[in-house]
Design a protein around this motif. Structure first.
Motif, PDB file in Angstrom:
ATOM      1  N   TRP A 108       0.866  -1.570  -0.347  1.00 29.08           N
ATOM      2  CA  TRP A 108       0.045   0.555  -0.116  1.00 29.08           C
ATOM      3  C   TRP A 108       1.121   1.505   0.129  1.00 29.08           C
ATOM      4  O   TRP A 108       1.940   1.059   0.561  1.00 29.08           O
ATOM      5  CB  TRP A 108      -1.022  -0.115   1.116  1.00 29.08           C
ATOM      6  N   SER A 109       0.681   2.316  -0.340  1.00 27.25           N
ATOM      7  CA  SER A 109       1.655   3.272  -0.669  1.00 27.25           C
ATOM      8  C   SER A 109      -0.314   4.601  -0.854  1.00 27.25           C
ATOM      9  O   SER A 109      -1.304   4.532  -1.332  1.00 27.25           O
ATOM     10  CB  SER A 109       1.748   3.651  -1.958  1.00 27.25           C
ATOM     11  N   VAL A 110       0.568   6.186  -1.039  1.00 26.57           N
ATOM     12  CA  VAL A 110      -0.243   7.370  -1.515  1.00 26.57           C
ATOM     13  C   VAL A 110       0.281   7.463  -2.645  1.00 26.57           C
ATOM     14  O   VAL A 110       0.820   6.851  -3.571  1.00 26.57           O
ATOM     15  CB  VAL A 110       0.884   8.136  -0.553  1.00 26.57           C
ATOM     16  N   LEU A 111      -1.401   7.668  -3.698  1.00 29.48           N
ATOM     17  CA  LEU A 111      -0.737   7.676  -5.040  1.00 29.48           C
ATOM     18  C   LEU A 111      -0.329   9.476  -5.750  1.00 29.48           C
ATOM     19  O   LEU A 111      -0.468   9.731  -4.987  1.00 29.48           O
ATOM     20  CB  LEU A 111      -2.283   7.491  -5.180  1.00 29.48           C
ATOM     21  N   THR A 112       0.602   8.680  -6.392  1.00 25.59           N
ATOM     22  CA  THR A 112       1.484   9.874  -7.047  1.00 25.59           C
ATOM     23  C   THR A 112       1.138  10.488  -8.354  1.00 25.59           C
ATOM     24  O   THR A 112       0.564   9.336  -8.788  1.00 25.59           O
ATOM     25  CB  THR A 112       3.161   9.062  -6.460  1.00 25.59           C
ATOM     26  N   LEU A 113       1.938  11.154  -8.830  1.00 28.63           N
ATOM     27  CA  LEU A 113       1.605  11.838  -9.574  1.00 28.63           C
ATOM     28  C   LEU A 113       2.015  10.329 -10.545  1.00 28.63           C
ATOM     29  O   LEU A 113       1.487  10.461 -12.301  1.00 28.63           O
ATOM     30  CB  LEU A 113       2.239  12.585  -9.984  1.00 28.63           C
ATOM     31  N   GLU A 114       2.698  10.179 -10.133  1.00 33.26           N
ATOM     32  CA  GLU A 114       3.872   9.248 -11.739  1.00 33.26           C
ATOM     33  C   GLU A 114       2.734   8.372 -11.895  1.00 33.26           C
ATOM     34  O   GLU A 114       2.388   7.441 -13.045  1.00 33.26           O
ATOM     35  CB  GLU A 114       5.036   8.192 -10.620  1.00 33.26           C
ATOM     36  N   ASP A 115       2.051   7.814 -10.901  1.00 31.84           N
ATOM     37  CA  ASP A 115       0.703   6.392 -10.501  1.00 31.84           C
ATOM     38  C   ASP A 115      -0.239   6.699 -10.959  1.00 31.84           C
ATOM     39  O   ASP A 115      -0.906   6.105 -12.270  1.00 31.84           O
ATOM     40  CB  ASP A 115       0.635   5.833  -9.261  1.00 31.84           C
ATOM     41  N   PHE A 116      -0.476   8.183 -10.859  1.00 31.57           N
ATOM     42  CA  PHE A 116      -1.695   8.194 -12.017  1.00 31.57           C
ATOM     43  C   PHE A 116      -1.267   8.727 -13.339  1.00 31.57           C
ATOM     44  O   PHE A 116      -2.476   8.340 -14.123  1.00 31.57           O
ATOM     45  CB  PHE A 116      -2.060  10.433 -11.557  1.00 31.57           C
ATOM     46  N   HIS A 117       0.060   9.012 -14.453  1.00 37.36           N
ATOM     47  CA  HIS A 117      -0.145   9.428 -14.973  1.00 37.36           C
ATOM     48  C   HIS A 117      -0.026   7.285 -16.058  1.00 37.36           C
ATOM     49  O   HIS A 117      -0.836   7.012 -17.308  1.00 37.36           O
ATOM     50  CB  HIS A 117       1.119   9.685 -15.821  1.00 37.36           C
ATOM     51  N   PHE A 118       0.405   6.668 -15.036  1.00 37.13           N
ATOM     52  CA  PHE A 118       0.072   5.461 -15.668  1.00 37.13           C
ATOM     53  C   PHE A 118      -1.499   4.886 -15.705  1.00 37.13           C
ATOM     54  O   PHE A 118      -1.637   4.436 -16.491  1.00 37.13           O
ATOM     55  CB  PHE A 118       0.608   4.473 -14.419  1.00 37.13           C
ATOM     56  N   LEU A 119      -1.842   5.198 -14.650  1.00 37.54           N
ATOM     57  CA  LEU A 119      -3.343   4.482 -14.529  1.00 37.54           C
ATOM     58  C   LEU A 119      -4.457   5.670 -15.046  1.00 37.54           C
ATOM     59  O   LEU A 119      -5.648   4.731 -15.916  1.00 37.54           O
ATOM     60  CB  LEU A 119      -3.695   5.025 -13.243  1.00 37.54           C
ATOM     61  N   LYS A 120      -4.258   6.562 -15.570  1.00 38.90           N
ATOM     62  CA  LYS A 120      -5.578   7.329 -16.485  1.00 38.90           C
ATOM     63  C   LYS A 120      -5.513   6.763 -17.771  1.00 38.90           C
ATOM     64  O   LYS A 120      -6.141   6.751 -18.716  1.00 38.90           O
ATOM     65  CB  LYS A 120      -4.849   8.640 -16.570  1.00 38.90           C
ATOM     66  N   ASP A 121      -4.185   5.708 -18.659  1.00 39.95           N
ATOM     67  CA  ASP A 121      -4.392   5.120 -19.493  1.00 39.95           C
ATOM     68  C   ASP A 121      -4.890   3.944 -19.890  1.00 39.95           C
ATOM     69  O   ASP A 121      -5.024   3.163 -20.664  1.00 39.95           O
ATOM     70  CB  ASP A 121      -2.947   5.550 -20.426  1.00 39.95           C
ATOM     71  N   CYS A 122      -4.326   3.463 -18.561  1.00 41.93           N
ATOM     72  CA  CYS A 122      -4.614   1.595 -18.426  1.00 41.93           C
ATOM     73  C   CYS A 122      -5.945   1.529 -17.785  1.00 41.93           C
ATOM     74  O   CYS A 122      -6.312  -0.009 -17.153  1.00 41.93           O
ATOM     75  CB  CYS A 122      -3.768   1.148 -17.867  1.00 41.93           C
ATOM     76  N   VAL A 123      -6.401   2.761 -16.668  1.00 43.10           N
ATOM     77  CA  VAL A 123      -7.893   2.078 -16.342  1.00 43.10           C
ATOM     78  C   VAL A 123      -9.241   1.603 -17.257  1.00 43.10           C
ATOM     79  O   VAL A 123      -9.053   2.499 -18.329  1.00 43.10           O
ATOM     80  CB  VAL A 123      -8.518   2.523 -15.310  1.00 43.10           C
ATOM     81  N   LEU A 124      -9.841   0.530 -17.166  1.00 39.87           N
ATOM     82  CA  LEU A 124     -10.840   0.215 -18.160  1.00 39.87           C
ATOM     83  C   LEU A 124     -12.089   0.908 -16.849  1.00 39.87           C
ATOM     84  O   LEU A 124     -12.432   0.464 -16.104  1.00 39.87           O
ATOM     85  CB  LEU A 124     -10.822  -1.553 -18.595  1.00 39.87           C
ATOM     86  N   SER A 125     -12.202   1.482 -18.099  1.00 46.21           N
ATOM     87  CA  SER A 125     -13.468   2.697 -17.178  1.00 46.21           C
ATOM     88  C   SER A 125     -14.707   2.695 -17.987  1.00 46.21           C
ATOM     89  O   SER A 125     -16.274   3.030 -17.482  1.00 46.21           O
ATOM     90  CB  SER A 125     -12.810   4.246 -17.177  1.00 46.21           C
ATOM     91  N   SER A 126     -15.543   1.842 -18.654  1.00 44.46           N
ATOM     92  CA  SER A 126     -16.558   2.115 -18.775  1.00 44.46           C
ATOM     93  C   SER A 126     -17.804   1.913 -18.476  1.00 44.46           C
ATOM     94  O   SER A 126     -18.712   2.493 -18.498  1.00 44.46           O
ATOM     95  CB  SER A 126     -16.000   0.901 -20.206  1.00 44.46           C
ATOM     96  N   GLN A 127     -17.393   0.748 -17.246  1.00 45.59           N
ATOM     97  CA  GLN A 127     -18.476   0.457 -16.686  1.00 45.59           C
ATOM     98  C   GLN A 127     -17.978   1.164 -15.357  1.00 45.59           C
ATOM     99  O   GLN A 127     -19.582   1.167 -14.742  1.00 45.59           O
ATOM    100  CB  GLN A 127     -18.504  -1.072 -16.059  1.00 45.59           C
ATOM    101  N   LEU A 128     -17.818   2.055 -15.245  1.00 42.34           N
ATOM    102  CA  LEU A 128     -17.523   2.890 -13.879  1.00 42.34           C
ATOM    103  C   LEU A 128     -18.444   3.987 -14.278  1.00 42.34           C
ATOM    104  O   LEU A 128     -19.025   4.682 -14.639  1.00 42.34           O
ATOM    105  CB  LEU A 128     -16.150   3.527 -13.544  1.00 42.34           C
TER     106      LEU A 128
END
Length: 334
Positions: free
Chosen positions: A3-23
Motif C-alpha cells: 500500500w502507498s499514497v497515489l503519486t502523480l507518476e502512478d496517476f499518469h500510468f493509471l489514466k491510460d490503463c483503467v478500464l473505465s467503460s463500466q465506471l
C-alpha cells in the motif's frame, strides 16, 4: 499488498490503463482518488492487473473499494489475465495480514452483486451483509437535459437562469477551462467563497465547528492542488464572470467516456442571489457537450445541498453499499 499514497507518476500510468467503460461512481474518478487521499486516509496498491483502494473513515467509508480492472496491455506478463476472484483473494489475505475485517465500501449495486457472486462461489466460508447510507448517493444527470432545461420539470431552474441573464444583460461571460487560462480566477472564486463562509460564521449567521473549518480548508487545498495539476488531470470546468469579475466556478474530470464528475462548484453570494448557481450549471452543461452524463457527487447529508441536487431532477440516484461486520459464518453463529 504494498500500500502507498497515489503519486502523480502512478496517476499518469493509471489514466491510460483503467478500464473505465463500466465506471459510474464518483469514488472511481482517478482525480477524486488522488485528491481525497488525505481526507479519507486512502491507500492504493496496483497488483495483478487491478487498482486496489483502502479507505479509513466513518463506518460507511471504511474498507476496501471495488478492485478496478486495468487493461492487460499495460501490465507486466505476471499481472495479466487475473480474475476478480483472484483480486478478492488478495483482499482477504491483506485483511488477515493486517488484522482487518474483510469490509468493502462505496460499491455500486452492480459491484456489490459481483462481489457477492465471487464470495458465494469461491469463499463461501465468509458472510457479507450490506447496508447503504443515503448521504453517499451520487446524483447523476443527463447533460443534455441540464443544457436544455425544457418543460415544466425545469421551469424554476430556467427562471433562475433567466433572472441571471436579465440582471447581467450584456455584462456576463462564461469561459471554459479547456479553452482559456482561467485557473487563477477559479482559485480566486474558491478563496472568496471560503472567506464568505468564515465571515458568516463570525457574524453568527452560520454555524461552523472546528471540523467544518478543517474540511473547508482541506477542500480549498484540494481545489488548488487540482488546478496546479490541471493538465495532468485533464480537468474540465469553467468560470462565470459578471462585469469582467469572476463570480462562480466549476471543476470536473472524466470518469468514463460518457460521464464527467463535477468535483467543485462555488458561487459568490451576490451573484448567487441573482441566479448564478443555476447559470453556471447551465453554461457548463452546454460546454461539456462531448459527455452524456454529469455526476454531481453526493450531498453528504447536508439538507440544503440535498434539496438543491434533487431540484435538478437526477436521472439516477446511484446508491453506494458498504459491508457490515463480515466474518466467517462460524464466528457469526457464536
Amino acid at each position: 499488498m504494498n500500500w502507498s499514497v497515489l503519486t502523480l507518476e502512478d496517476f499518469h500510468f493509471l489514466k491510460d490503463c483503467v478500464l473505465s467503460s463500466q465506471l459510474e461512481g464518483s469514488d472511481t474518478s482517478l482525480v477524486n482518488i488522488f485528491l481525497l487521499q488525505k481526507k479519507y486516509d486512502t491507500k492504493t496498491a496496483i497488483e495483478k492487473g487491478y487498482l486496489f483502494r483502502y479507505y479509513t473513515g466513518k463506518e460507511n467509508r471504511t474498507g476496501y473499494g471495488f478492485p478496478i480492472k486495468l487493461c492487460d496491455q499495460k501490465m507486466p506478463d505476471a499481472d495479466k489475465n487475473h480474475s476478480l476472484s483472484e483480486a478478492v483473494s488478495l483482499i482477504i489475505e491483506d485483511a488477515q495480514a493486517n488484522a482487518r475485517e474483510v469490509k468493502f465500501c462505496l460499491l455500486t449495486e452492480t459491484q456489490k452483486n459481483e462481489i457477492d457472486a465471487v464470495f458465494k462461489t469461491d469463499f463461501p466460508e465468509f458472510a457479507l451483509e450490506w447496508q447503504t447510507n443515503r448521504d453517499d448517493v451520487d446524483y447523476i444527470y443527463s447533460r443534455e437535459k441540464l443544457a436544455a432545461l425544457q418543460g415544466k420539470t425545469y421551469h424554476k431552474k430556467k427562471n433562475h437562469v433567466s433572472r441571471f441573464l436579465r440582471t447581467y444583460e450584456g455584462a456576463w461571460e462564461f469561459r471554459s477551462l479547456n479553452l482559456c487560462a482561467i485557473a487563477d480566477d477559479m482559485i480566486l472564486v474558491a478563496h472568496q467563497w471560503l472567506e464568505e463562509r468564515f465571515a458568516l460564521a463570525e457574524l453568527g449567521e452560520m454555524v461552523l465547528s472546528d471540523e467544518d473549518r478543517r474540511i473547508l480548508n482541506l477542500e480549498h487545498e484540494m481545489i488548488k492542488t487540482a488546478l496546479e495539476n490541471r493538465e495532468d488531470f485533464a480537468l474540465d470546468g469553467g468560470v462565470l464572470y459578471t462585469n469582467g469579475t469572476p463570480v462562480a466556478m466549476t471543476l470536473a474530470s472524466r470518469i468514463s467516456d460518457t460521464m464527467l464528475d463535477v468535483h467543485f462548484e462555488k458561487c459568490l453570494s451576490e451573484a448567487a442571489s441573482n441566479g448564478a448557481y443555476a447559470a453556471i450549471n447551465w453554461c457548463f452543461a452546454n460546454a461539456a457537450d462531448s459527455y452524456e452524463f454529469l455526476n454531481r457527487e453526493e450531498d453528504m447529508g447536508v439538507e440544503g445541498l440535498r434539496k438543491a441536487k434533487l431540484s435538478y431532477h437526477p436521472d439516477n440516484l446511484l446508491e453506494k453499499f458498504y459491508s457490515v461486520s463480515p466474518s466467517a459464518k462460524e464466528e457469526a453463529q457464536c
